[in-house]
Design a protein around this motif. Structure first.
Motif, PDB file in Angstrom:
ATOM      1  N   LYS A   1       0.820  -1.195   0.000  1.00  0.00           N
ATOM      2  CA  LYS A   1       0.000   0.000   0.000  1.00  0.00           C
ATOM      3  C   LYS A   1       0.863   1.257   0.000  1.00  0.00           C
ATOM      4  CE  LYS A   1      -3.461   2.442   2.752  1.00  0.00           C
ATOM      5  NZ  LYS A   1      -4.222   2.468   4.009  1.00  0.00           N
ATOM      6  N   THR A   2       0.488   2.226  -0.834  1.00  0.00           N
ATOM      7  CA  THR A   2       1.127   3.531  -0.784  1.00  0.00           C
ATOM      8  C   THR A   2       0.636   4.256   0.461  1.00  0.00           C
ATOM      9  OG1 THR A   2       1.304   3.685  -3.181  1.00  0.00           O
ATOM     10  CG2 THR A   2       1.412   5.746  -1.948  1.00  0.00           C
ATOM     11  N   VAL A   3       1.554   4.634   1.343  1.00  0.00           N
ATOM     12  CA  VAL A   3       1.149   5.282   2.587  1.00  0.00           C
ATOM     13  C   VAL A   3       1.438   6.779   2.581  1.00  0.00           C
ATOM     14  CG1 VAL A   3       1.254   3.212   4.007  1.00  0.00           C
ATOM     15  CG2 VAL A   3       3.308   4.583   3.692  1.00  0.00           C
ATOM     16  N   ILE A   4       2.350   7.225   1.732  1.00  0.00           N
ATOM     17  CA  ILE A   4       2.575   8.658   1.546  1.00  0.00           C
ATOM     18  C   ILE A   4       2.489   8.942   0.055  1.00  0.00           C
ATOM     19  CG2 ILE A   4       4.155  10.596   1.803  1.00  0.00           C
ATOM     20  CD1 ILE A   4       5.371   9.288   4.198  1.00  0.00           C
ATOM     21  N   ASP A   5       1.590   9.838  -0.299  1.00  0.00           N
ATOM     22  CA  ASP A   5       1.401  10.204  -1.696  1.00  0.00           C
ATOM     23  C   ASP A   5       1.435  11.726  -1.797  1.00  0.00           C
ATOM     24  OD1 ASP A   5       0.784  10.459  -4.330  1.00  0.00           O
ATOM     25  OD2 ASP A   5      -1.173   9.494  -4.226  1.00  0.00           O
ATOM     26  N   ALA A   6       2.572  12.244  -2.243  1.00  0.00           N
ATOM     27  CA  ALA A   6       2.718  13.685  -2.446  1.00  0.00           C
ATOM     28  C   ALA A   6       2.477  13.973  -3.922  1.00  0.00           C
ATOM     29  CB  ALA A   6       4.105  14.147  -2.031  1.00  0.00           C
ATOM     30  N   HIS A   7       1.477  14.809  -4.202  1.00  0.00           N
ATOM     31  CA  HIS A   7       1.048  15.019  -5.577  1.00  0.00           C
ATOM     32  C   HIS A   7       1.213  16.482  -5.978  1.00  0.00           C
ATOM     33  CE1 HIS A   7      -1.174  14.323  -9.266  1.00  0.00           C
ATOM     34  NE2 HIS A   7      -2.006  15.295  -8.960  1.00  0.00           N
ATOM     35  N   LYS A   8       2.155  16.731  -6.885  1.00  0.00           N
ATOM     36  CA  LYS A   8       2.385  18.066  -7.445  1.00  0.00           C
ATOM     37  C   LYS A   8       2.582  19.125  -6.366  1.00  0.00           C
ATOM     38  CE  LYS A   8      -0.029  17.435 -11.852  1.00  0.00           C
ATOM     39  NZ  LYS A   8      -1.085  17.963 -12.760  1.00  0.00           N
ATOM     40  N   ILE A   9       3.450  18.825  -5.394  1.00  0.00           N
ATOM     41  CA  ILE A   9       3.661  19.786  -4.310  1.00  0.00           C
ATOM     42  C   ILE A   9       4.777  20.770  -4.661  1.00  0.00           C
ATOM     43  CG2 ILE A   9       2.725  18.345  -2.479  1.00  0.00           C
ATOM     44  CD1 ILE A   9       5.585  17.668  -1.659  1.00  0.00           C
ATOM     45  N   SER A  10       4.549  22.014  -4.290  1.00  0.00           N
ATOM     46  CA  SER A  10       5.524  23.077  -4.513  1.00  0.00           C
ATOM     47  C   SER A  10       5.570  23.965  -3.275  1.00  0.00           C
ATOM     48  CB  SER A  10       5.153  23.927  -5.728  1.00  0.00           C
ATOM     49  OG  SER A  10       5.202  23.170  -6.916  1.00  0.00           O
ATOM     50  N   LYS A  11       6.749  24.534  -3.024  1.00  0.00           N
ATOM     51  CA  LYS A  11       6.907  25.475  -1.914  1.00  0.00           C
ATOM     52  C   LYS A  11       7.894  26.560  -2.318  1.00  0.00           C
ATOM     53  CE  LYS A  11       6.289  27.104   2.221  1.00  0.00           C
ATOM     54  NZ  LYS A  11       4.975  27.601   2.663  1.00  0.00           N
ATOM     55  N   THR A  12       7.448  27.813  -2.222  1.00  0.00           N
ATOM     56  CA  THR A  12       8.296  28.963  -2.533  1.00  0.00           C
ATOM     57  C   THR A  12       8.395  29.858  -1.306  1.00  0.00           C
ATOM     58  OG1 THR A  12       7.652  28.935  -4.863  1.00  0.00           O
ATOM     59  CG2 THR A  12       8.590  30.983  -4.012  1.00  0.00           C
ATOM     60  N   PHE A  13       9.613  30.236  -0.966  1.00  0.00           N
ATOM     61  CA  PHE A  13       9.835  31.169   0.134  1.00  0.00           C
ATOM     62  C   PHE A  13      10.095  32.567  -0.440  1.00  0.00           C
ATOM     63  CE2 PHE A  13      11.152  27.015   1.811  1.00  0.00           C
ATOM     64  CZ  PHE A  13      10.345  26.944   2.943  1.00  0.00           C
ATOM     65  N   ASN A  14       9.730  33.587   0.324  1.00  0.00           N
ATOM     66  CA  ASN A  14       9.897  34.996  -0.078  1.00  0.00           C
ATOM     67  C   ASN A  14       9.263  35.286  -1.442  1.00  0.00           C
ATOM     68  OD1 ASN A  14      11.621  35.212   2.235  1.00  0.00           O
ATOM     69  ND2 ASN A  14      13.344  34.535   0.978  1.00  0.00           N
ATOM     70  N   PRO A  15       8.017  34.897  -1.654  1.00  0.00           N
ATOM     71  CA  PRO A  15       7.419  35.072  -2.984  1.00  0.00           C
ATOM     72  C   PRO A  15       7.273  36.528  -3.414  1.00  0.00           C
ATOM     73  CG  PRO A  15       5.745  34.456  -1.377  1.00  0.00           C
ATOM     74  CD  PRO A  15       7.075  34.295  -0.693  1.00  0.00           C
ATOM     75  N   ASP A  16       7.213  37.447  -2.463  1.00  0.00           N
ATOM     76  CA  ASP A  16       6.984  38.846  -2.794  1.00  0.00           C
ATOM     77  C   ASP A  16       8.268  39.668  -2.911  1.00  0.00           C
ATOM     78  OD1 ASP A  16       4.213  38.441  -2.759  1.00  0.00           O
ATOM     79  OD2 ASP A  16       4.161  38.708  -0.575  1.00  0.00           O
ATOM     80  N   THR A  17       9.410  39.044  -2.609  1.00  0.00           N
ATOM     81  CA  THR A  17      10.677  39.787  -2.692  1.00  0.00           C
ATOM     82  C   THR A  17      11.623  39.079  -3.667  1.00  0.00           C
ATOM     83  OG1 THR A  17      11.411  38.612  -0.684  1.00  0.00           O
ATOM     84  CG2 THR A  17      10.436  40.811  -0.392  1.00  0.00           C
ATOM     85  N   ILE A  18      12.441  38.203  -3.135  1.00  0.00           N
ATOM     86  CA  ILE A  18      13.337  37.403  -3.981  1.00  0.00           C
ATOM     87  C   ILE A  18      12.906  35.944  -3.829  1.00  0.00           C
ATOM     88  CG2 ILE A  18      15.710  36.740  -4.483  1.00  0.00           C
ATOM     89  CD1 ILE A  18      16.597  39.343  -3.128  1.00  0.00           C
ATOM     90  N   PRO A  19      12.055  35.438  -4.729  1.00  0.00           N
ATOM     91  CA  PRO A  19      11.501  34.086  -4.558  1.00  0.00           C
ATOM     92  C   PRO A  19      12.580  33.011  -4.552  1.00  0.00           C
ATOM     93  CG  PRO A  19      10.333  35.311  -6.268  1.00  0.00           C
ATOM     94  CD  PRO A  19      11.568  36.089  -5.942  1.00  0.00           C
ATOM     95  N   VAL A  20      12.411  32.067  -3.616  1.00  0.00           N
ATOM     96  CA  VAL A  20      13.256  30.873  -3.568  1.00  0.00           C
ATOM     97  C   VAL A  20      12.333  29.679  -3.764  1.00  0.00           C
ATOM     98  CG1 VAL A  20      14.815  29.464  -2.183  1.00  0.00           C
ATOM     99  CG2 VAL A  20      14.897  31.963  -1.995  1.00  0.00           C
ATOM    100  N   HIS A  21      12.455  29.032  -4.911  1.00  0.00           N
ATOM    101  CA  HIS A  21      11.587  27.900  -5.246  1.00  0.00           C
ATOM    102  C   HIS A  21      12.214  26.621  -4.667  1.00  0.00           C
ATOM    103  CE1 HIS A  21       9.322  30.590  -7.799  1.00  0.00           C
ATOM    104  NE2 HIS A  21      10.439  30.943  -8.415  1.00  0.00           N
ATOM    105  N   ALA A  22      11.901  26.360  -3.401  1.00  0.00           N
ATOM    106  CA  ALA A  22      12.563  25.270  -2.683  1.00  0.00           C
ATOM    107  C   ALA A  22      12.136  23.892  -3.172  1.00  0.00           C
ATOM    108  CB  ALA A  22      12.293  25.397  -1.188  1.00  0.00           C
ATOM    109  N   VAL A  23      10.850  23.731  -3.460  1.00  0.00           N
ATOM    110  CA  VAL A  23      10.309  22.468  -3.986  1.00  0.00           C
ATOM    111  C   VAL A  23       9.395  22.817  -5.152  1.00  0.00           C
ATOM    112  CG1 VAL A  23       8.798  20.490  -3.505  1.00  0.00           C
ATOM    113  CG2 VAL A  23      10.477  21.219  -1.807  1.00  0.00           C
ATOM    114  N   LYS A  24       9.585  22.117  -6.281  1.00  0.00           N
ATOM    115  CA  LYS A  24       8.841  22.471  -7.493  1.00  0.00           C
ATOM    116  C   LYS A  24       8.133  21.255  -8.067  1.00  0.00           C
ATOM    117  CE  LYS A  24      12.778  25.239  -8.908  1.00  0.00           C
ATOM    118  NZ  LYS A  24      13.654  25.540 -10.058  1.00  0.00           N
ATOM    119  N   ASN A  25       6.826  21.231  -7.932  1.00  0.00           N
ATOM    120  CA  ASN A  25       5.983  20.264  -8.622  1.00  0.00           C
ATOM    121  C   ASN A  25       6.455  18.816  -8.417  1.00  0.00           C
ATOM    122  OD1 ASN A  25       3.666  19.834 -10.228  1.00  0.00           O
ATOM    123  ND2 ASN A  25       4.936  19.521 -12.049  1.00  0.00           N
ATOM    124  N   VAL A  26       6.671  18.451  -7.174  1.00  0.00           N
ATOM    125  CA  VAL A  26       7.210  17.121  -6.854  1.00  0.00           C
ATOM    126  C   VAL A  26       6.093  16.095  -6.702  1.00  0.00           C
ATOM    127  CG1 VAL A  26       8.307  15.786  -4.998  1.00  0.00           C
ATOM    128  CG2 VAL A  26       9.375  17.888  -5.841  1.00  0.00           C
TER     129      VAL A  26
END
Length: 239
Positions: free
Chosen positions: A2-27
């Motif tokens: 059984k799949t117990v962790i399913d991460a679907h198209k997850i993204s995380k950006t820090f400082n989006p309004d200043t200097i964006p850091v795209h830490a995780v992109k569409n994983v």
């Protein structure tokens, strides 16, 4: 399995309004019960951010993370705290031990929160501190422990309540070869015997060599994913 962790198209950006850091992109990431996984990659590749997202310590800007059929991205803050308490053990690179508590009390805390019986807590703590070779430090506060000793206590705390998942950020970074090997032996045994799922963020070749699946991140994206997954024979009778 059984799949117990399913991460679907997850993204995380820090400082989006200043200097964006795209830490995780569409994983996209799927993990099965009993996996022993190393997340690897250069500094800044997104390993720790991905680990924090999977553990519900941070929330993705987009995408969903489903753990045991529960979408943790949709839980209220209180429900998410309860979910982490009951399911996930964390090992932080900075230890995050509570300074006013002794080593014993740091490890006991989560079991008290889960209402374990005192006799079982005592037995579990003594067993873990024997395994990590720190029985003589049970009543010592973190400030009086070396960095390596604090890391061993932090690992014991993560394993104490036998969580379904352990998320570990550089768990061997402050350990000598013997201590690292002993801790990895403990975690490998829990993985094999109890089907506990381990996900490591690491640069340490000692951890990578033990992992059965190695996921490489580059610039917040998965560039390769190799390995054999969980030990299916042992996990089958543990479910």
């Amino acid at each position: 399995m059984k799949t117990v962790i399913d991460a679907h198209k997850i993204s995380k950006t820090f400082n989006p309004d200043t200097i964006p850091v795209h830490a995780v992109k569409n994983v996209h990431l799927h993990l099965e019960k009993g996996e022993f996984v190393a997340l690897v990659g250069p500094s800044g590749s997104g390993k720790t951010t991905l680990l924090n997202l999977l553990g519900g310590l941070d929330k993705p800007d987009q995408g969903n993370i489903i753990i045991n059929d529960i979408d943790i991205t949709k839980l209220s803050p209180n429900k998410l705290i309860e979910f982490r308490l009951q399911n996930i053990g964390f090992v932080f690179q900075s230890f995050n031990l509570i300074p006013v508590l002794t080593a014993r009390e740091n490890v006991e805390l989560i079991m008290h929160l889960q209402s374990w019986r005192k006799s079982i807590i005592n037995a579990r703590v003594n067993s873990l501190f024997k395994e990590i070779d720190l029985l003589e430090k049970l009543d010592t506060r973190p400030a009086q422990l070396s960095g390596g000793q604090q890391q061993r206590v932090a690992v014991a705390r993560a394993l104490a309540s036998k969580p379904k998942f352990v998320l570990a950020d550089e768990p061997t970074a402050n350990l000598d070869t013997k201590s690292a090997s002993n801790l990895l032996d403990i975690m490998a045994k829990l993985n094999k015997d109890e089907g506990m799922t381990f996900i490591f963020s690491t640069h340490d070749q000692r951890v990578i060599d033990r992992a059965r699946r190695v996921i490489t991140l580059v610039d917040g994206q998965i560039s390769s994913d190799t390995g054999v997954g969980p030990i299916k024979n042992e996990i089958a009778h543990a479910t």
